[in-house]
Design a protein around this motif. Structure first.
Motif, PDB file in Angstrom:
ATOM      1  N   ALA A  40       0.825  -1.219   0.000  1.00 37.72           N
ATOM      2  CA  ALA A  40       0.000   0.000   0.000  1.00 37.72           C
ATOM      3  C   ALA A  40       0.854   1.262   0.000  1.00 37.72           C
ATOM      4  O   ALA A  40       0.489   2.270  -0.602  1.00 37.72           O
ATOM      5  N   ARG A  41       2.019   1.214   0.641  1.00 38.65           N
ATOM      6  CA  ARG A  41       2.938   2.365   0.671  1.00 38.65           C
ATOM      7  C   ARG A  41       3.851   2.402  -0.550  1.00 38.65           C
ATOM      8  O   ARG A  41       4.681   3.286  -0.684  1.00 38.65           O
ATOM      9  N   PHE A  42       3.724   1.410  -1.413  1.00 34.34           N
ATOM     10  CA  PHE A  42       4.541   1.269  -2.623  1.00 34.34           C
ATOM     11  C   PHE A  42       6.020   1.193  -2.272  1.00 34.34           C
ATOM     12  O   PHE A  42       6.858   1.872  -2.859  1.00 34.34           O
ATOM     13  N   ASP A  43       6.329   0.344  -1.323  1.00 35.90           N
ATOM     14  CA  ASP A  43       7.717   0.071  -0.942  1.00 35.90           C
ATOM     15  C   ASP A  43       8.312  -0.807  -2.032  1.00 35.90           C
ATOM     16  O   ASP A  43       7.928  -1.969  -2.205  1.00 35.90           O
ATOM     17  N   GLU A  44       9.264  -0.280  -2.786  1.00 35.97           N
ATOM     18  CA  GLU A  44       9.814  -0.982  -3.941  1.00 35.97           C
ATOM     19  C   GLU A  44      10.617  -2.226  -3.578  1.00 35.97           C
ATOM     20  O   GLU A  44      10.934  -3.032  -4.448  1.00 35.97           O
ATOM     21  N   SER A  45      10.956  -2.402  -2.310  1.00 36.85           N
ATOM     22  CA  SER A  45      11.687  -3.595  -1.901  1.00 36.85           C
ATOM     23  C   SER A  45      10.757  -4.783  -1.649  1.00 36.85           C
ATOM     24  O   SER A  45      11.217  -5.890  -1.399  1.00 36.85           O
ATOM     25  N   THR A  46       9.454  -4.568  -1.735  1.00 38.29           N
ATOM     26  CA  THR A  46       8.473  -5.625  -1.489  1.00 38.29           C
ATOM     27  C   THR A  46       8.548  -6.674  -2.589  1.00 38.29           C
ATOM     28  O   THR A  46       8.495  -6.347  -3.778  1.00 38.29           O
ATOM     29  N   GLN A  47       8.696  -7.920  -2.184  1.00 37.68           N
ATOM     30  CA  GLN A  47       8.782  -9.025  -3.142  1.00 37.68           C
ATOM     31  C   GLN A  47       7.385  -9.500  -3.538  1.00 37.68           C
ATOM     32  O   GLN A  47       6.476  -9.527  -2.710  1.00 37.68           O
ATOM     33  N   PRO A  48       7.198  -9.900  -4.783  1.00 41.41           N
ATOM     34  CA  PRO A  48       5.875 -10.351  -5.225  1.00 41.41           C
ATOM     35  C   PRO A  48       5.541 -11.743  -4.696  1.00 41.41           C
ATOM     36  O   PRO A  48       6.438 -12.522  -4.373  1.00 41.41           O
TER      37      PRO A  48
END
Length: 129
Positions: A40-48
């Motif tokens: 939701a915060r668009f943290d680019e380190s989040t893995q799919p």
């Protein structure tokens, strides 16, 4: 790409009426509340998500098909989009594809009746901003 961030947009929409903990519960706990928060915060380190069980849980939360969830993931995380289409069209495509031929013809005739006429008459290209 028509809707490059359809997955994140869907998460943010759901987060308007569900807490992150409710989202965790709604996907059968395949992803934690903290993961939903990072998306939701668009943290680019989040893995799919990767595994079928994760995809199934997310599809349940999103109230859509597993194929649609996979398409949103591949487009957002990997930049691969099958064809340009709005999120509305993408959400309905699996249901339309599953229709019997005579039911499809009915839906097609309704859409043709309701859709604005596609004409190039009076069309001008958009001017550059």
């Amino acid at each position: 790409m028509a809707d490059r961030y359809a997955f994140t947009d869907r998460v943010r929409t759901i987060n308007r009426y569900k807490t992150l903990a409710e989202m965790e519960e709604g996907c059968d706990r395949v992803r934690k509340a903290s993961w939903w928060g990072r998306v939701a915060r668009f943290d680019e380190s989040t893995q799919p998500p990767f595994y079928d069980v994760e995809i199934a849980g997310i599809a349940k939360l999103f109230n859509t098909t597993q194929e649609q969830v996979r398409a949103m993931i591949t487009e957002e995380w990997f930049g691969v989009a099958p064809a340009k289409a709005s999120s509305r069209v993408k959400r309905m495509a699996p249901q339309i594809d599953s229709l019997r031929e005579n039911d499809f013809a009915l839906v097609e005739s309704i859409l043709n009746r309701l859709a604005p006429q596609q004409s190039t008459e009076g069309w001008e290209p958009r001017s550059a901003p």
